[in-house]
Write an enzyme that holds these catalytic residues in place. Sequence first.
Site, PDB file in Angstrom:
ATOM      1  N   LYS A 154      60.421  50.619  42.893  1.00 41.04           N
ATOM      2  CA  LYS A 154      60.675  49.250  42.429  1.00 41.04           C
ATOM      3  C   LYS A 154      60.226  48.177  43.411  1.00 41.04           C
ATOM      4  O   LYS A 154      59.933  47.048  43.008  1.00 41.04           O
ATOM      5  CB  LYS A 154      62.162  49.071  42.145  1.00 41.04           C
ATOM      6  CG  LYS A 154      62.683  49.842  40.942  1.00 41.04           C
ATOM      7  CD  LYS A 154      62.310  49.183  39.642  1.00 41.04           C
ATOM      8  CE  LYS A 154      63.054  49.787  38.462  1.00 41.04           C
ATOM      9  NZ  LYS A 154      62.723  49.106  37.203  1.00 41.04           N
TER      10      LYS A 154
ATOM     11  N   GLU B 278      62.411  61.190  29.526  1.00 43.41           N
ATOM     12  CA  GLU B 278      63.678  60.483  29.361  1.00 43.41           C
ATOM     13  C   GLU B 278      64.831  61.481  29.362  1.00 43.41           C
ATOM     14  O   GLU B 278      64.643  62.649  28.995  1.00 43.41           O
ATOM     15  CB  GLU B 278      63.719  59.725  28.036  1.00 43.41           C
ATOM     16  CG  GLU B 278      62.765  58.547  27.950  1.00 43.41           C
ATOM     17  CD  GLU B 278      62.919  57.788  26.646  1.00 43.41           C
ATOM     18  OE1 GLU B 278      63.294  56.608  26.699  1.00 43.41           O
ATOM     19  OE2 GLU B 278      62.657  58.378  25.575  1.00 43.41           O
TER      20      GLU B 278
ATOM     21  N   GLY C 217      69.294  59.292  26.400  1.00 42.88           N
ATOM     22  CA  GLY C 217      68.677  57.965  26.421  1.00 42.88           C
ATOM     23  C   GLY C 217      67.228  57.987  26.004  1.00 42.88           C
ATOM     24  O   GLY C 217      66.343  57.639  26.778  1.00 42.88           O
TER      25      GLY C 217
END
Length: 328
Positions: free
Chosen positions: A56, A207, A211
């Site tokens: 990130k 995934e 979810g």
Amino acid sequence: MPDTPPVTLQDVHDAAARIKGVAHRTPVLRSRTLDELVGAEVFVKCENLQRIGAFKFRGAYNAASRLSPAQLAQGIAAYSSGNHAQAVALAARELGTTAVIVMPEDTPRAKLAATAGYGAEIVTYDRYTGDRVAIGEALAAERGLALIPPYEHPHVIAGQGTAALELIEEVGELDALVVPVGGGGLIAGSATAAKGLLPGIRVVGVEPEAGDDTRRSLAAGHRVSIPVPRTIADGQAADIPGELTFSVNQRLVDDITLVSDDQIRDAMRFAFERLKTVVEPSGASGLAALLAHRVAPLPRRIGIVLSGGNVGAERFAEIIAGSPGNGS
């Protein structure tokens, strides 16, 4: 779908130049044991060793560094389940500004502590009843802050794509790239980079079974909302794909496969015991898919992204103890 993609390979190259010397160029691991278990050559991109412990930081810094001096002077806002929070907090510190982060009240303690440690102000909410986007947008408007979302932003997506760019530059041609999917920013950027460099590569998203909003959305041809997932993979607990990320992934992602929480636990243990690296549940889902033989047909040369390693020692032990064969 627009003729001009929202993010291009050139955008990823531009992001790589912008983050150079600020973000780490993370290592690529190899394991003969992993190759034998999977039945292919596997190249593991260790974004768990990135600054703040996850990919990130790439996208957060790429986006934040493009803000004007006036915007930076006002400060930055973000909403996140943990890793983007830390990434924006650190990017803000690197750029000499402040950050306010909206985070779920049940965010793992290690992620809350790290975000606060980078100097951010934290505002919490209930992920099962609150709307983090609405809360974040209202907070940014009220305080005049620049909002950097976790994936719905072209500069964020381009920044995330630099992980795949580095991987392919280092190891050469790959037949497939396996990437964890939460909101879809990492796989959107990765697919943009990978298919821009290797048009024949197969891009597979992973995934958690609880979810599978992106898998359902791709099958339906439009974004599908699901109840907020309850899974150990908190970084993948998205209830609907991003609009921007889905527009990219609908065009570039070839397949989505699912893994169970138990398979994620097994992958975390394998990474710890055999690769000698710590991976959080969301970061381990791509590895879990390979170990569980969820990627078919099996490519010859596979790249995977270990997307993050932000899990505290106590939580890591709790998760591993819940795995089959460990008394659960």
